[in-house]
Design a protein around this motif. Sequence first.
Motif, PDB file in Angstrom:
ATOM      1  N   LEU A 114       0.839  -1.195   0.000  1.00  0.00           N
ATOM      2  CA  LEU A 114       0.000   0.000   0.000  1.00  0.00           C
ATOM      3  C   LEU A 114       0.875   1.246   0.000  1.00  0.00           C
ATOM      4  N   PHE A 115       0.577   2.182  -0.894  1.00  0.00           N
ATOM      5  CA  PHE A 115       1.280   3.462  -0.963  1.00  0.00           C
ATOM      6  C   PHE A 115       0.265   4.557  -0.660  1.00  0.00           C
ATOM      7  N   THR A 116       0.459   5.268   0.441  1.00  0.00           N
ATOM      8  CA  THR A 116      -0.454   6.358   0.810  1.00  0.00           C
ATOM      9  C   THR A 116       0.266   7.692   0.706  1.00  0.00           C
ATOM     10  N   TRP A 117      -0.490   8.746   0.367  1.00  0.00           N
ATOM     11  CA  TRP A 117       0.109  10.065   0.162  1.00  0.00           C
ATOM     12  C   TRP A 117      -0.917  11.133   0.489  1.00  0.00           C
ATOM     13  N   ALA A 118      -0.497  12.151   1.210  1.00  0.00           N
ATOM     14  CA  ALA A 118      -1.377  13.267   1.556  1.00  0.00           C
ATOM     15  C   ALA A 118      -1.340  14.328   0.470  1.00  0.00           C
ATOM     16  N   ASN A 119      -2.505  14.920   0.215  1.00  0.00           N
ATOM     17  CA  ASN A 119      -2.573  16.043  -0.712  1.00  0.00           C
ATOM     18  C   ASN A 119      -2.139  17.288   0.058  1.00  0.00           C
ATOM     19  N   SER A 120      -0.846  17.394   0.267  1.00  0.00           N
ATOM     20  CA  SER A 120      -0.328  18.446   1.136  1.00  0.00           C
ATOM     21  C   SER A 120       1.150  18.658   0.869  1.00  0.00           C
ATOM     22  N   MET A 121       1.624  19.859   1.166  1.00  0.00           N
ATOM     23  CA  MET A 121       3.048  20.158   1.159  1.00  0.00           C
ATOM     24  C   MET A 121       3.549  20.399   2.573  1.00  0.00           C
ATOM     25  N   GLY A 122       2.661  20.259   3.559  1.00  0.00           N
ATOM     26  CA  GLY A 122       3.061  20.403   4.941  1.00  0.00           C
ATOM     27  C   GLY A 122       3.155  21.834   5.427  1.00  0.00           C
ATOM     28  N   GLY A 123       2.803  22.796   4.595  1.00  0.00           N
ATOM     29  CA  GLY A 123       2.936  24.195   4.974  1.00  0.00           C
ATOM     30  C   GLY A 123       1.600  24.838   5.285  1.00  0.00           C
ATOM     31  N   THR A 124       1.469  26.108   4.898  1.00  0.00           N
ATOM     32  CA  THR A 124       0.255  26.858   5.233  1.00  0.00           C
ATOM     33  C   THR A 124      -0.980  26.301   4.540  1.00  0.00           C
ATOM     34  N   SER A 125      -0.796  25.584   3.447  1.00  0.00           N
ATOM     35  CA  SER A 125      -1.954  25.061   2.717  1.00  0.00           C
ATOM     36  C   SER A 125      -2.332  23.649   3.147  1.00  0.00           C
ATOM     37  N   HIS A 126      -1.723  23.155   4.231  1.00  0.00           N
ATOM     38  CA  HIS A 126      -1.966  21.783   4.675  1.00  0.00           C
ATOM     39  C   HIS A 126      -3.458  21.492   4.848  1.00  0.00           C
ATOM     40  N   MET A 127      -4.169  22.402   5.495  1.00  0.00           N
ATOM     41  CA  MET A 127      -5.606  22.182   5.738  1.00  0.00           C
ATOM     42  C   MET A 127      -6.429  23.380   5.267  1.00  0.00           C
ATOM     43  N   SER A 128      -5.946  24.060   4.222  1.00  0.00           N
ATOM     44  CA  SER A 128      -6.646  25.263   3.768  1.00  0.00           C
ATOM     45  C   SER A 128      -7.821  24.964   2.848  1.00  0.00           C
ATOM     46  N   GLY A 129      -7.916  23.724   2.385  1.00  0.00           N
ATOM     47  CA  GLY A 129      -9.044  23.336   1.542  1.00  0.00           C
ATOM     48  C   GLY A 129      -8.831  23.652   0.073  1.00  0.00           C
TER      49      GLY A 129
END
Length: 815
Positions: A114-129
């Motif tokens: 299984l390969f999992t990946w977050a739609n994120s760069m870990g910065g200010t846009s991590h949970m900005s939608g």
Amino acid sequence: MMSNQFSIFISRDGGHKKFASVLAPGQHGSLGKSRDKGISSWGWNLNGQHSTYHALFPRAWTIYDGEPDPELKISCRQISPFIPNNYRDSSLPAAVFVYTLVNTGKERAKVSLLFTWANSMGGTSHMSGGHVNEPFIGEDGVSGVLLHHKTGKGNPPVTFAIAASETQNVNVTVLPCFGLSEDSSFTAKDMWDTMEKDGKFDQENFNSGPSTPSLAGDTICAAVSASAWVEAHGKCTVSFALSWSSPKVKFSKGSTYDRRYTKFYGTSPRAALDLVHNALTNYKRWEEDIEAWQNSILRDERLPEWYKFTLFNELYFLVAGGTVWIDSASLDSNGKSQHQQSSLANSDGKANGLDINDQHNNLGNGNSVGIKSNDEVSVIHNRNGLFVDTRHVDDGDDVGRFLYLEGVEYVMWCTYDVHFYASYALLMLFPKIELNIQRDFAKAVLSEDGRKVKFLAEGNVGIRKVRGAVPHDLGMHDPWNEMNAYNIHDTSRWKDLNPKFVLQVYRDFAATGDYQFGIDVWPAVRAAMEYMEQFDRDNDDLIENDGFPDQTYDTWTVHGVSAYCGCLWLAALQAAAAMALQIGDKFFAELCKNKFLNAKAALEKKLWNGSYFNYDSGTSSNSKSIQTDQLAGQWYAASSGLPPLFEESKIRSTMQKIFDFNVMKTKGGKMGAVNGMHPDGKVDETCMQSREIWTGVTYAAAATMILSGMEEQGFTTAEGIFTAGWSEEGFGYWFQTPEGWTMDGHYRSLIYMRPLAIWGMQWALSLPKAILDAPQINMMDRVHLSPRSRRFSHNVKVVKHKAKCFGNSALSCSC
């Protein structure tokens, strides 16, 4: 990003043996926190005691020996396309993970990776939608998910692609979207439970289309599963890949460029799909090319084992050091970025110290020089700002523009006094990039930026960039167009930058045999040499330092003549003379030869003490210190096929002194070479830098020893950096080698450019044929000149000649 993981799910025939684990050992501090809710439910079961990670950049491999299933051996080869002299594939933002599964049991096993990946760069846009995931089925069995990420603060978007290869034995399924919060419609825990139960996802997920944009406060992820049966005593291979399409580079003052890979894949976010497909269909060729390159060194029995893998692993900095590699086509006809206004204008409306509307007056009377087909010298008006003139570069040679940081804590691009040490890596592996960096600095030498800057150390005010001075760096907020981000001292008064430019240019010219490169940069070489003449205050042809830290050791004050800058100057005079002869500027060559002989005599008289060169000619408490870097000029002379600066006995005596004192009296040679050591064997505590051990300088000293016939001492010297920085009993600085450390183990500036100087050792061990066969220059054959006629400034002539010489209205040669 703890959600970015590989995991494994195993079941044996009959279903009585089941294993499920993330393939990362130990528990992690971020697990269980609210924003990672759900990930803590995953199986963090790997002990790791029997698993090993191996690194040989750009390759790495991890072996899980009987974990989590005692009867299954798992290995993962990790490959990225860093391939010397391959300027296309090496620019691609992609990585491949090849799993080999070996079943040592008596019954077959169903294995799902299984390969999992977050739609994120870990910065200010991590949970900005506003982020969207999209499944895809590509060609050649390559299937996966695109993760379209909307970055914060107006920065260019990024699209990730995760994928796996479907084969006759491997089935690929995807989960396009799951969330990390309890409010998600499908949570991280739901995803894990599905994999534990079924070992795969619903095939219909490929038809789900793009997801609805994520809500603010939530992080969405994607997963790719690859499942296979592994027969008893059989094996199976499963391949995954990751790519990221981030086509635009945007600097803080507004300049925007296209990354190098867009030359081949375009600027669409969907290029990530093509990139991940390319990676999975070409990685075997990449591996073969990398192995062929590395094996010539790995199989060299002369080389210690620690040296071989340290040599390759220090190359991590060329990708981790804030690297920016852009496509030349993203520059408009004025050499500026697509979205940039003229930023070199000062308050008087000047650019480069000249009228910005005067297109014919750019770059110091605005001329770069080309050679007509009839070999007559001609002037070409340059409208390309500070960029490389590509008129002589065909499409196959245009490798774009390249930047890398001094370090992740010292955010300045292509810091030149440090590039002096690191550049051997680029010259040996990507020489066209190295030549382009030198062309960029050559343009900069002939430019001026009259905007005022306050220098922090002295508190005085000066202009940002003086014509004739080599800049400290290519900038920070707007590289190429606003240089000298460094503002501690006025680097136009530094004594090492101009000689280092001349030395690097000549070494690169001699090593590549690129005559057009020499023609292109020759005016800047002459200007750089002429600029330095102002620092010879007693007319002995030797430059003096100015009683402040006016060189790369920018907290270590120098008084009068210094061994470091003085030797660099001697070597630069040799290099300029040799290059002048090959370009056809014979009179300038004679000037440099005469200056060399006078300067050499002055330096030896003022600094040679019978066993080494004193730190400087002053009367301070450290003037007689033993400086590890005192023969940096000799290092370059020997590396470039130039005659030795001094008698061989003096060179060997100096390097032996450095070895006996700076190396062996520093924890018994187990930490590298301390920068300064008093002749009584006590560390020079004058300043922070005198008592530091600089990793890159230690490698440079080792290279100098090798070139001086002291190979055993050279390897012992460099092994101290391996022991302290890379070995298991060291400080644990793997892939973040700092600028330096002290004897008590305090480090400064992690992830730093200068340690790439280990490739200077490899250069010394395997001097290219072009250097070994370079034309020899007799520096002792002098033409006697009067003191006045020895001055560069009194011998600027404009001559038009059909020889292969080079000049413009400010800097011309007499052939």
